[in-house]
Write a protein that holds these residues in place. Structure first.
Motif, PDB file in Angstrom:
ATOM      1  N   CYS B  76     -11.657   0.794   0.323  1.00 54.57           N
ATOM      2  CA  CYS B  76     -10.565   0.062   0.961  1.00 54.57           C
ATOM      3  C   CYS B  76      -9.546   0.774   1.911  1.00 54.57           C
ATOM      4  O   CYS B  76      -9.277   1.856   1.403  1.00 54.57           O
ATOM      5  N   TYR B  77      -9.458   0.439   3.044  1.00 52.98           N
ATOM      6  CA  TYR B  77      -8.556   0.976   4.126  1.00 52.98           C
ATOM      7  C   TYR B  77      -7.348   0.682   4.230  1.00 52.98           C
ATOM      8  O   TYR B  77      -7.139  -0.598   4.236  1.00 52.98           O
ATOM      9  N   CYS B  78      -6.434   1.181   4.297  1.00 56.96           N
ATOM     10  CA  CYS B  78      -5.108   0.857   4.638  1.00 56.96           C
ATOM     11  C   CYS B  78      -4.217   1.905   5.516  1.00 56.96           C
ATOM     12  O   CYS B  78      -4.428   3.112   5.509  1.00 56.96           O
ATOM     13  N   ILE B  79      -3.504   1.350   6.145  1.00 55.81           N
ATOM     14  CA  ILE B  79      -2.265   2.303   7.166  1.00 55.81           C
ATOM     15  C   ILE B  79      -1.654   3.252   6.224  1.00 55.81           C
ATOM     16  O   ILE B  79      -1.201   2.800   5.024  1.00 55.81           O
ATOM     17  N   ASP B  80      -1.535   4.634   6.444  1.00 55.01           N
ATOM     18  CA  ASP B  80      -0.667   5.298   5.798  1.00 55.01           C
ATOM     19  C   ASP B  80       0.732   5.317   6.469  1.00 55.01           C
ATOM     20  O   ASP B  80       1.024   5.919   7.336  1.00 55.01           O
ATOM     21  N   LYS B  81       1.621   4.390   5.699  1.00 57.27           N
ATOM     22  CA  LYS B  81       2.879   4.217   6.335  1.00 57.27           C
ATOM     23  C   LYS B  81       3.831   5.257   6.510  1.00 57.27           C
ATOM     24  O   LYS B  81       4.562   5.454   7.156  1.00 57.27           O
ATOM     25  N   ALA B  82       3.680   6.271   5.238  1.00 54.42           N
ATOM     26  CA  ALA B  82       4.465   7.592   5.333  1.00 54.42           C
ATOM     27  C   ALA B  82       4.053   8.227   6.607  1.00 54.42           C
ATOM     28  O   ALA B  82       4.805   8.721   7.468  1.00 54.42           O
ATOM     29  N   PHE B  83       2.953   8.616   6.810  1.00 46.43           N
ATOM     30  CA  PHE B  83       2.517   9.335   7.845  1.00 46.43           C
ATOM     31  C   PHE B  83       2.877   8.446   9.520  1.00 46.43           C
ATOM     32  O   PHE B  83       3.312   9.110  10.180  1.00 46.43           O
ATOM     33  N   LEU B  84       2.714   7.121   9.264  1.00 47.21           N
ATOM     34  CA  LEU B  84       2.940   6.388  10.516  1.00 47.21           C
ATOM     35  C   LEU B  84       4.265   6.506  10.923  1.00 47.21           C
ATOM     36  O   LEU B  84       4.642   6.673  11.975  1.00 47.21           O
ATOM     37  N   ALA B  85       5.381   6.627   9.633  1.00 43.00           N
ATOM     38  CA  ALA B  85       6.784   6.919  10.147  1.00 43.00           C
ATOM     39  C   ALA B  85       7.237   8.086  10.532  1.00 43.00           C
ATOM     40  O   ALA B  85       7.619   8.196  11.676  1.00 43.00           O
ATOM     41  N   ARG B  86       6.284   9.133  10.311  1.00 43.58           N
ATOM     42  CA  ARG B  86       6.539  10.519  11.036  1.00 43.58           C
ATOM     43  C   ARG B  86       5.712  10.528  12.160  1.00 43.58           C
ATOM     44  O   ARG B  86       6.425  11.221  13.359  1.00 43.58           O
ATOM     45  N   PHE B  87       4.918   9.823  12.623  1.00 44.93           N
ATOM     46  CA  PHE B  87       4.183   9.568  13.956  1.00 44.93           C
ATOM     47  C   PHE B  87       5.105   9.069  14.809  1.00 44.93           C
ATOM     48  O   PHE B  87       5.536   9.542  16.032  1.00 44.93           O
ATOM     49  N   ARG B  88       5.967   8.015  14.499  1.00 39.29           N
ATOM     50  CA  ARG B  88       6.592   7.198  15.110  1.00 39.29           C
ATOM     51  C   ARG B  88       8.029   8.220  15.566  1.00 39.29           C
ATOM     52  O   ARG B  88       8.505   8.382  16.545  1.00 39.29           O
ATOM     53  N   ARG B  89       8.410   8.827  14.319  1.00 40.12           N
ATOM     54  CA  ARG B  89       9.716   9.803  14.606  1.00 40.12           C
ATOM     55  C   ARG B  89       9.487  10.603  15.680  1.00 40.12           C
ATOM     56  O   ARG B  89      10.074  10.896  16.496  1.00 40.12           O
ATOM     57  N   THR B  90       8.072  11.333  15.457  1.00 32.85           N
ATOM     58  CA  THR B  90       7.738  12.382  16.280  1.00 32.85           C
ATOM     59  C   THR B  90       7.814  12.008  17.827  1.00 32.85           C
ATOM     60  O   THR B  90       8.318  12.624  18.654  1.00 32.85           O
ATOM     61  N   LEU B  91       7.001  10.845  18.081  1.00 35.10           N
ATOM     62  CA  LEU B  91       6.816  10.102  19.146  1.00 35.10           C
ATOM     63  C   LEU B  91       8.263   9.850  19.756  1.00 35.10           C
ATOM     64  O   LEU B  91       8.544   9.971  20.947  1.00 35.10           O
ATOM     65  N   ASP B  92       9.293   9.268  19.232  1.00 38.06           N
ATOM     66  CA  ASP B  92      10.657   9.020  19.600  1.00 38.06           C
ATOM     67  C   ASP B  92      11.335  10.307  20.116  1.00 38.06           C
ATOM     68  O   ASP B  92      12.031  10.055  21.060  1.00 38.06           O
ATOM     69  N   ARG B  93      11.013  11.455  19.168  1.00 34.91           N
ATOM     70  CA  ARG B  93      11.498  12.697  19.595  1.00 34.91           C
ATOM     71  C   ARG B  93      11.056  13.147  20.937  1.00 34.91           C
ATOM     72  O   ARG B  93      11.687  13.642  21.712  1.00 34.91           O
TER      73      ARG B  93
END
Lengths: 104, 104
Positions: B76-93
């Motif tokens: 069963c696969y799912c989005i890693d939401k913690a990583f996604l948050a970091r990803f978004r934050r990094t892209l924002d920066r």
DNA sequence: CTCCTTTATCGTTGATCGACGATAAGCGAT
DNA sequence: ATCGCTTATCGTCGATCAACGATAAAGGAG
């Protein structure tokens, strides 16, 4: 007046792919910092041959993230801010469809 | 308690690269919608062979965007939401170092 | 234990990428 | 017109990617 329609999936994938290489990411970051930047300046920064840098710039340009205009004998590159806005908006919609609200 | 340190450049590039393929983007989008999703379900959605889908899932997993846990005979696969948050934050920066303020 | 289902991995093949050097093209100055 | 500087493009080569079918591994059902 809708200045920032989201990107199509293929455009989004292409833009992500363009940023998905360390050298191009570095170039992009540098362009964000310098705002306007001539090709030769970038060649000084990244440890790659001029032709390779030019190739990476082409990829970024074709993805839409960057635009370059010829200025006499040299070419000046800069971030395409309108496209960047669309890119960010599209990513926001992708990664936050109002359903991630639970961080626990 | 800093739950979301930004990604290193190489992690960011790898994550972008992972999303930089139409099939993986589609898989990611589907996982965002379904939240939890078994591999076979994804195979039904994208027009690719099972082994190819498994390969794409591996890329997403190795990039950190997705996590998969074995549930009996299936995974069963799912989005890693913690990583996604970091990803978004990094892209924002990356894309908004308080310098793009001029949309004109 | 044996079969069936599900998924991961292996091996292969053609396509694309990433790097380089060499070369061409465009412009400014002499 | 010629030279020098800057950048883009070409051609090449090895590496990586993307796709597939076949096979292995692991769990559940009979």
């Amino acid at each position: 007046m809708r200045p920032s329609p989201p990107l199509e999936d293929e455009q989004l994938a292409e833009a992500c792919k363009a940023l998905g290489h360390p050298a191009r990411l570095a170039i992009f970051r540098h362009l964000m910092a310098e705002d306007r930047c001539v090709c030769g300046r970038i060649v000084e920064i990244v440890p790659l041959a001029q032709s390779t840098v030019s190739q990476h710039l082409k990829v970024l340009r074709e993805a839409g993230l960057v635009s370059g205009e010829v200025e006499g004998p040299r070419t000046c590159y800069c971030i395409d801010k309108a496209f960047l806005a669309r890119f960010r908006r599209t990513l926001d919609r992708l990664a936050d469809p109002a359903v991630i609200t639970e961080p626990a």
